[in-house]
Structure formats: structure tokens, C-alpha cells
Design a protein around this motif. Sequence first.
Motif, mmCIF file in Angstrom:
data_model
loop_
_atom_site.group_PDB
_atom_site.id
_atom_site.type_symbol
_atom_site.label_atom_id
_atom_site.label_comp_id
_atom_site.label_asym_id
_atom_site.label_seq_id
_atom_site.Cartn_x
_atom_site.Cartn_y
_atom_site.Cartn_z
ATOM 1 N N UNK A 197 -34.613 -22.486 53.502
ATOM 2 C CA UNK A 197 -35.492 -21.332 53.734
ATOM 3 C C UNK A 197 -35.962 -20.769 52.398
ATOM 4 N N UNK A 198 -35.036 -20.625 51.490
ATOM 5 C CA UNK A 198 -35.345 -20.082 50.164
ATOM 6 C C UNK A 198 -36.375 -20.944 49.440
ATOM 7 N N UNK A 199 -36.287 -22.257 49.610
ATOM 8 C CA UNK A 199 -37.159 -23.185 48.886
ATOM 9 C C UNK A 199 -38.634 -22.922 49.146
ATOM 10 N N UNK A 200 -38.967 -22.451 50.341
ATOM 11 C CA UNK A 200 -40.349 -22.184 50.673
ATOM 12 C C UNK A 200 -40.910 -20.931 50.034
ATOM 13 N N UNK A 201 -40.031 -20.128 49.433
ATOM 14 C CA UNK A 201 -40.434 -18.850 48.870
ATOM 15 C C UNK A 201 -40.303 -18.794 47.348
ATOM 16 N N UNK A 202 -39.398 -19.559 46.793
ATOM 17 C CA UNK A 202 -39.124 -19.442 45.363
ATOM 18 C C UNK A 202 -40.268 -19.908 44.486
ATOM 19 N N UNK A 219 -37.783 -34.638 39.721
ATOM 20 C CA UNK A 219 -37.203 -35.045 40.999
ATOM 21 C C UNK A 219 -38.059 -36.162 41.581
ATOM 22 N N UNK A 220 -37.437 -37.081 42.296
ATOM 23 C CA UNK A 220 -38.140 -38.270 42.759
ATOM 24 C C UNK A 220 -38.960 -38.081 44.014
ATOM 25 N N UNK A 221 -38.687 -37.007 44.755
ATOM 26 C CA UNK A 221 -39.399 -36.748 45.998
ATOM 27 C C UNK A 221 -39.138 -35.304 46.383
ATOM 28 N N UNK A 222 -39.838 -34.836 47.407
ATOM 29 C CA UNK A 222 -39.586 -33.493 47.915
ATOM 30 C C UNK A 222 -38.156 -33.353 48.408
ATOM 31 N N UNK A 223 -37.680 -34.326 49.152
ATOM 32 C CA UNK A 223 -36.308 -34.253 49.666
ATOM 33 C C UNK A 223 -35.301 -34.245 48.518
ATOM 34 N N UNK A 224 -35.567 -35.007 47.495
ATOM 35 C CA UNK A 224 -34.699 -35.009 46.312
ATOM 36 C C UNK A 224 -34.616 -33.612 45.712
ATOM 37 N N UNK A 225 -35.747 -32.921 45.654
ATOM 38 C CA UNK A 225 -35.787 -31.555 45.118
ATOM 39 C C UNK A 225 -35.049 -30.580 46.026
ATOM 40 N N UNK A 226 -35.268 -30.693 47.334
ATOM 41 C CA UNK A 226 -34.617 -29.762 48.267
ATOM 42 C C UNK A 226 -33.102 -29.896 48.236
ATOM 43 N N UNK A 228 -31.282 -31.741 45.688
ATOM 44 C CA UNK A 228 -30.738 -31.749 44.336
ATOM 45 C C UNK A 228 -30.834 -30.427 43.617
ATOM 46 N N UNK A 229 -31.884 -29.653 43.929
ATOM 47 C CA UNK A 229 -32.002 -28.334 43.297
ATOM 48 C C UNK A 229 -31.524 -27.227 44.239
ATOM 49 N N UNK A 230 -32.185 -27.093 45.395
ATOM 50 C CA UNK A 230 -31.933 -25.932 46.244
ATOM 51 C C UNK A 230 -30.568 -25.966 46.926
ATOM 52 N N UNK A 231 -30.221 -27.082 47.566
ATOM 53 C CA UNK A 231 -28.913 -27.119 48.226
ATOM 54 C C UNK A 231 -27.791 -27.034 47.200
ATOM 55 N N UNK A 282 -46.079 -15.032 42.834
ATOM 56 C CA UNK A 282 -44.752 -14.689 43.351
ATOM 57 C C UNK A 282 -44.877 -14.289 44.823
ATOM 58 N N UNK A 283 -44.170 -14.978 45.701
ATOM 59 C CA UNK A 283 -44.225 -14.683 47.126
ATOM 60 C C UNK A 283 -43.262 -13.569 47.523
ATOM 61 N N UNK A 284 -42.287 -13.239 46.671
ATOM 62 C CA UNK A 284 -41.389 -12.111 46.960
ATOM 63 C C UNK A 284 -41.993 -10.803 46.463
ATOM 64 N N UNK A 285 -42.409 -10.826 45.202
ATOM 65 C CA UNK A 285 -42.868 -9.623 44.514
ATOM 66 C C UNK A 285 -44.285 -9.868 43.981
ATOM 67 N N UNK A 286 -45.293 -9.832 44.840
ATOM 68 C CA UNK A 286 -46.655 -10.157 44.404
ATOM 69 C C UNK A 286 -47.192 -9.110 43.430
#
Length: 337
Positions: A197-202, A219-226, A228-231, A282-286
Motif C-alpha cells: 500500500x505504501x509503495x503506491x504513495x511514496x 531493481x530488475x523489475x517492478x516486483x523486484x522493487x516491491x 526488495x525495497x518496500x517489503x 509528493x502524494x502525502x504532502x503536496x
Amino acid sequence: MDYQVFELGDVRLQGGATLRDAKLAYQTYGELNADRSNAIVYPTWYSGQHYDNEWLIGEGMALDPSRYFIIVPNMLGNGLSSSPSNTPPPHDRARFPRVTVHDNVRLQHRLVTEHLGIERLELVTGWSMGAAQTYQWALSHPEVVRRILPFCGAAKTSVHNIVFLEGVKAALTADAAWRDGWYDTQPTTGLRAMARVYAGWGFSQQFYRERIFESELDYGSLEDFLVGYWEALFLGRDANNLLAMLWTWQNADLGATPGCAGIEEALAGIRAAAVIMPAQQDLYFPPEDNEWEVARVPGAELRVIPGAWGHFAGAGMNPVDTAFIDGALRELLAREV
């Protein structure tokens, strides 16, 4: 242990609860000069610890430890200062009391003045929830704070931001292993869901559209980023700690400072020289939220971080944004106030 701990004893919090045997973890960089006039406070952010602030501290940078004494206090709830994960019963885990931004800054003020013997701060700065603490420092202690530079944050959490955080909270607490906070092992399914969820906002839409996670973060792909970084980021956190800090974030409101009659009066009460720095996407604090604030803080300047990195322009992840923030800090510190 590569940090220090200030023992505060029993602390009555803004909401009326008592935090027993409160502890404020902190780290310092550089040396305090003879007249104690070179101190800077740089608070941590949601889930971050003092290590995570070190990207903006270094020789030749604005926050240069050869010139300044930089104090990085850890937020209550972040796992080093008093938190659900390290507080003994009866206030452990799900019973940890509600903590406000005002509570954090009140304890940090005690650290600075009582423990370190400092009466003046050249600057307070911080990212995200660190920005909220920056505003609070300026309002609560105008006799101490000379300059502020909050970046990618706000003086009051917006309704839209609160809704975003409700999604984050729902993803974490939907895991049956969470057990209303009385889990024996971390609710990893919930933490992984929260991360996605956070990944869509950061980061911004442009960041994903241009696949900057591949071109600049390797990162090699979107899933790799989700994964390897976010999780990875959230699996290293304690769920109750995250929820405690999330409450602090949702309830951040400079206008709730004791003696204040709301956010406009609070902003008008800031006397420090101020550069307020949102990120363009910034999607949190525009930026428009900060524009509203700047119009109400006497003499404040709005300076927008350009680019596609969204909220995480303030996280030290790319050299262009780091240089932009560092340059603004350098200019503000050089300003006569």
C-alpha cells in the motif's frame, strides 16, 4: 550501542496518560563549541531511526559535523526511544499510550536544555514526521530556535493524508496474526501488505511510469522493487511500533498546541526564519498544502524540490534531490537572523 539514552523518568503526556520511565534515544555528530551556539536538531521520521538521517550529515555538507553539533533525537515509538516493543508491562505492546508531536518535542526540549545545557539552536530541520516536529519546535520554543527547514511534511496532517494512513493501517491489522497487538511473532503478511500500500504513495506516478526504480535504483523489475525495497523496509519494523507512530502522524496538528486556538494562529506564531520545502509530486504532502502554510508563517519562503521522486525526494535516495536540500540548508544557515 551506537547511540545515547536520556532517562526522563515518568512523563505525563498531552493526552493525560503517564509514560513510565520514559527514554529518549539520540545520537550526536560533531562537537559542541565553547559558547554552545552551534547546535542543530534533526528529528527522525515515521519508522526511521537516527541512522536513517545520516545521509544529510557529512563533511562539506550544510550539516557539517566539523562545524555544527547535530543532535538526532529518535521519535517515541521508533523502537529505540520508548516504544511498544521495549516498554515493560502494563504499557507494552497494544497498551502503549498515545503520543503526540507535541509530546515528542517537549521531551526533546528537555534533552537539549536540561541534559545537554543548550539554550539556542541554529536550526531545526526534518523530513516528513520530522518536518511536523520542526514546526512544533519553532512554535513551542521561539526563544531557542533561530531557523527552521521542514521538508516534505506539514504542520497539520491533512484529511487526505489521514485516509492514506487508514489504508496502511487496515492492511497491517487485517492479518489474523496481529491479534489486536498481542502477537507473539510479527504479523508478516500484514507488514508485506502494508508495504505494498505504501509503495503506491511514496513515489510519484512519473517515477513508476519512467521506471526509475530500474534505471536509478537498479531493481530488475517492478516486483523486484516491491519486494526488495518496500517489503524489506517494513519487515524490519515492529507492527505495534508502526501503529503507534501512525497514530502520532494522523493526529499531528500544530494548532492543538496548548494555548493555541487552531492551526492559523499556530502558524502565525512562528518567529524563526523559515524555508518550507515540499516535493513537487509528493502524494502525502503536496506543495499546495505548504503554500497555504507559508502564507500564514511570517516571512516564510516556499521552495519546491523539483522532480519525480515524490515524498521520497526527502529520503536521501538520489544525489540531485540531496544536493537541492543541502543547498537550501546551506543558504538558510548563512542567513543573518
